[in-house]
Design an enzyme around this catalytic site. Structure first.
Site, PDB file in Angstrom:
ATOM      1  N   SER A   1       0.853  -1.189   0.000  1.00 47.11           N
ATOM      2  CA  SER A   1       0.000   0.000   0.000  1.00 47.11           C
ATOM      3  C   SER A   1       0.886   1.235   0.000  1.00 47.11           C
ATOM      4  CB  SER A   1      -0.897   0.003   1.244  1.00 47.11           C
ATOM      5  OG  SER A   1      -1.544   1.241   1.405  1.00 47.11           O
TER       6      SER A   1
ATOM      7  N   TYR B   1      -2.907  -0.925  10.421  1.00 43.04           N
ATOM      8  CA  TYR B   1      -2.873  -1.256   8.994  1.00 43.04           C
ATOM      9  C   TYR B   1      -1.572  -0.782   8.354  1.00 43.04           C
ATOM     10  CZ  TYR B   1      -4.216  -1.215   4.042  1.00 43.04           C
ATOM     11  OH  TYR B   1      -4.256  -1.414   2.683  1.00 43.04           O
TER      12      TYR B   1
END
Length: 679
Positions: A556, A569
């Site tokens: 990400s 996350y």
């Protein structure tokens, strides 16, 4: 009521015969029908023959799979036939006998159907018929079984001369309903389509009944001590351990996709005392050995041999197999022969475990295995009544390296970028994972859809084309046993694994003070630990295959960008990002490339966003959830929203043939987020 045409009746008959494996094998045999039609030039009736064209399968044959030829022109070729030494030239001449446009290209068997004086003809490859055709006393057996209603035709390579041979034998035996083609199969004929079909079935069923009634009970000899089937769980575990090694050996000359079966017919054959002798004789019917090669490679160790001992012996046997195949090629090749096409086995037999078969795609690999089962059935029938005696290696070579066969291979379309590659994609039942799986399948890969939800994984696999293209497996990536079981399923489905995409993920958008230990552990278990476990299990397979490979992490932009209220996350994505670098260094010596993709937030089609994360991120930014995609787009340099397909494009590119020298790279797919630029 519509009256069926000649072609309609032929298609219906062909589909009925071809849909039953006792009658013929996949893509094996051909059928024909003769009739009249109006010549559009003269307006007069012209006699035609409709015949199954080159390629295709009787069970699924349609009108576009038929070649339509003028019978007068086809039979006129008899006067210009230059003889058996030049009969291959006749195939090109068939094109000048075609009636109209479209349809399939005429096959080498067209002569059989055009020259034999019968309105309807079937040529089939039934196991029972080939058993008689390959028995050492085939002519005598044919007489004993059928009397004078079925005539023996000595072996001859398919072609114009074989058509002339059958025509002459039919003319000399007006009472005959068909023939046994030595080493090959059967043919039957009739005045109507129904009569022809009935006679084909009569020949097949009569041969099978005779073998059943008169055959000895142990045609493969007594059981061979220690070679019986292992218990099911133990058998599958050993198969999964051996499959990558076997696939690597079978891919020495060119990458192959694999197929595994532990069908009773295979295990029973390998448990018998005569299997080494019979396997060494190879297959006989051209349809068989063109797909299975002249003979299989057989592990000569008992069923309980250790994996380590089996691997060592397989490597020795493979080396000898390649030498033997080269000697076979050298013995029969002439100056005009095509170059050797590879010396690796297409069939590998492991006692107690089963059969591994290989091909350029899953269907080819699966069909090769099915053909070897046909060969086992043929050997059983021949040995039950007599002695199995296939055609000679010289004749096999003449067909395997036939100029016409080579021309057919050269006409095949160029392989797609990911052909012969097996991709294992986690979290692939939806969102980014599904888009990646879809793209890789479109590029020719065999795909394993791994997901926590098995039903959705199987549904996604079915959408991609079913088991010859994709399979769905259950995979809790946080559970080591579940990961290994999923990788084992992939290996047994396609022979091994070449490409891993670590995509499974979830996110809980919370600030530091609201993030619980459970929140932290859950996200790290699925993404950081899960990626590690999948990469570890896959790397073992790739190293055993010795074919290189790709591991891709869907990380990400958050792995490098410090966004708000996202501690767990973002931290686990940073963990994944560094795994890319670490594994790129460690696995490079095995030819395994490891790269990452850093998407921006993918809203549309995303399982993570649909699970509540989108609502939390929208709340963080003070916007409505349905505006989140536009919000993300507007903060990028390019002002574009990132979709699952964009991530899939990057995955296909980094694992494709144009990126063979790139590893340890992170590719941003974020439309340009300056704060996430890699430094």
């Amino acid at each position: 009521m519509t009256v069926p045409t000649v072609a309609d009746e032929l298609i219906a008959r062909s589909n009925r015969l071809g849909s039953d494996p006792k009658n013929t094998n996949y893509a094996g045999g051909n059928t024909s029908a003769k009739g009249t039609a109006t010549d559009p030039v003269t307006g007069e009736d012209v006699e035609l023959v409709w015949v199954k064209g080159s390629g295709g399968d009787l069970g699924t044959l349609g009108t576009d799979g038929l070649a339509v030829l003028r019978l007068d022109r086809l039979r006129g070729l008899i006067d210009t036939y230059p003889g058996v030494e030049r009969e291959d030239e006749m195939v090109a001449a068939f094109d000048f006998c075609l009636h109209g446009r479209g349809g399939a290209a005429p096959s080498i068997d067209t002569a059989m159907h055009g020259l034999v004086d019968a309105p309807h003809i079937d040529h089939l490859h039934p196991d029972a018929g080939i058993a008689i055709a390959t028995a050492v006393d085939g002519p005598g057996l044919t007489k004993a079984i059928f009397g004078d209603t079925v005539v023996w035709v000595p072996w001859r390579r398919p072609g114009f001369q074989l058509g002339l041979d059958i025509a002459a034998i039919k003319e000399a035996n007006p009472q005959a309903i068909g023939c046994i083609l030595g080493g090959h199969g059967i043919s039957a004929w009739g005045d109507t389509s129904d009569e022809c079909e009935a006679r084909s079935l009569q020949i097949i069923d009569t041969a099978a009944a005779y073998i059943e009634a008169h055959g000895r009970p142990e045609p493969f000899g007594p059981a061979l001590e220690g070679y019986g089937a292992l218990p099911a769980d133990e058998r599958r575990a050993k198969a999964a351990a051996l499959a990558p090694v076997i696939r690597g050996l079978a891919s020495t000359d060119a990458p192959q996709i694999g197929h595994f079966t532990d069908a009773d017919v295979v295990l029973g054959f390998l448990a018998s005392a005569e299997h080494p002798r019979l396997a060494a004789l190879g297959t006989s019917c051209p349809d068989h050995f063109l797909r299975t090669k002249v003979k299989p490679m057989v592990l000569d160790l008992p069923a309980d041999a250790s994996v380590e001992d089996s691997v060592a012996r397989l490597k020795e046997l493979h080396e000898q197999y390649r030498k033997d195949y080269q000697a076979y090629y050298d013995a029969y090749a002439t100056e005009g022969s095509p170059a050797i096409r590879g010396a690796d086995p297409a069939i590998v037999l492991v006692p107690g475990v089963g059969m591994f078969s290989f091909g350029r795609n899953k269907q080819t690999a699966r069909v090769a295995g099915e053909f070897y089962i046909n060969a086992i059935n043929v050997m059983r029938g021949a040995e039950a009544l007599s002695t199995y005696t296939p055609i000679s290696d010289a004749e096999k070579f003449a067909i395997e390296y036939w100029a016409l066969e080579e021309a057919k291979l050269q006409r095949m379309p160029k392989p797609k970028s990911h052909a012969t590659r097996v991709a294992f994609v986690t979290g692939a039942a939806s969102g980014i994972g599904k888009a990646i799986a879809t793209r890789l399948a479109a590029e020719g890969a065999c795909v394993v859809i791994a997901d926590l939800d098995l039903a959705k994984a199987q549904e996604a696999a079915a959408e991609l084309g079913g088991p010859d293209v994709a399979v769905g497996v259950a995979a809790n990536v946080a559970d080591p046993a579940a990961v290994q079981a999923a990788i084992d399923e992939a290996v047994l489905a396609f022979g091994g694994v070449d490409l891993i995409v670590n995509n499974a993920g979830l996110s809980l958008s919370k600030p530091l003070l609201e993030t619980t230990e459970k929140d932290w552990d859950l996200q790290h278990d699925v993404m950081a630990k899960g990626s590690f476990l999948v990469s570890q299990a896959a790397a073992r397979v790739m190293i055993a295959q010795d074919m290189g490979g790709d591991i891709v992490y869907i990380a990400s932009k958050n792995s490098v960008f410090a966004g708000p209220n996202n501690i767990a996350y973002s931290a686990t994505k940073a963990d994944q990002a560094h795994q890319v670098r670490l594994l790129a260094v460690e696995l490079g010596e095995f030819g395994i490339k490891v790269n990452g993709i850093n998407p921006d937030g993918v809203v549309r089609g995303s399982g993570i966003f649909a699970g509540g994360w989108g609502a939390n991120r929208a709340k963080t930014y003070g916007i409505e959830e349905d505006e989140l995609g536009k919000f993300y787009a507007q903060r990028t340099i390019l002002k574009r929203e990132v979709l699952p397909e964009h991530v899939a494009n990057a995955a296909a590119m980094i694992t494709g043939p144009d990126m063979t020298h790139t590893t340890g790279l992170h590719i941003p797919v974020d439309a340009g987020v300056a704060a996430a630029f890699l430094r």
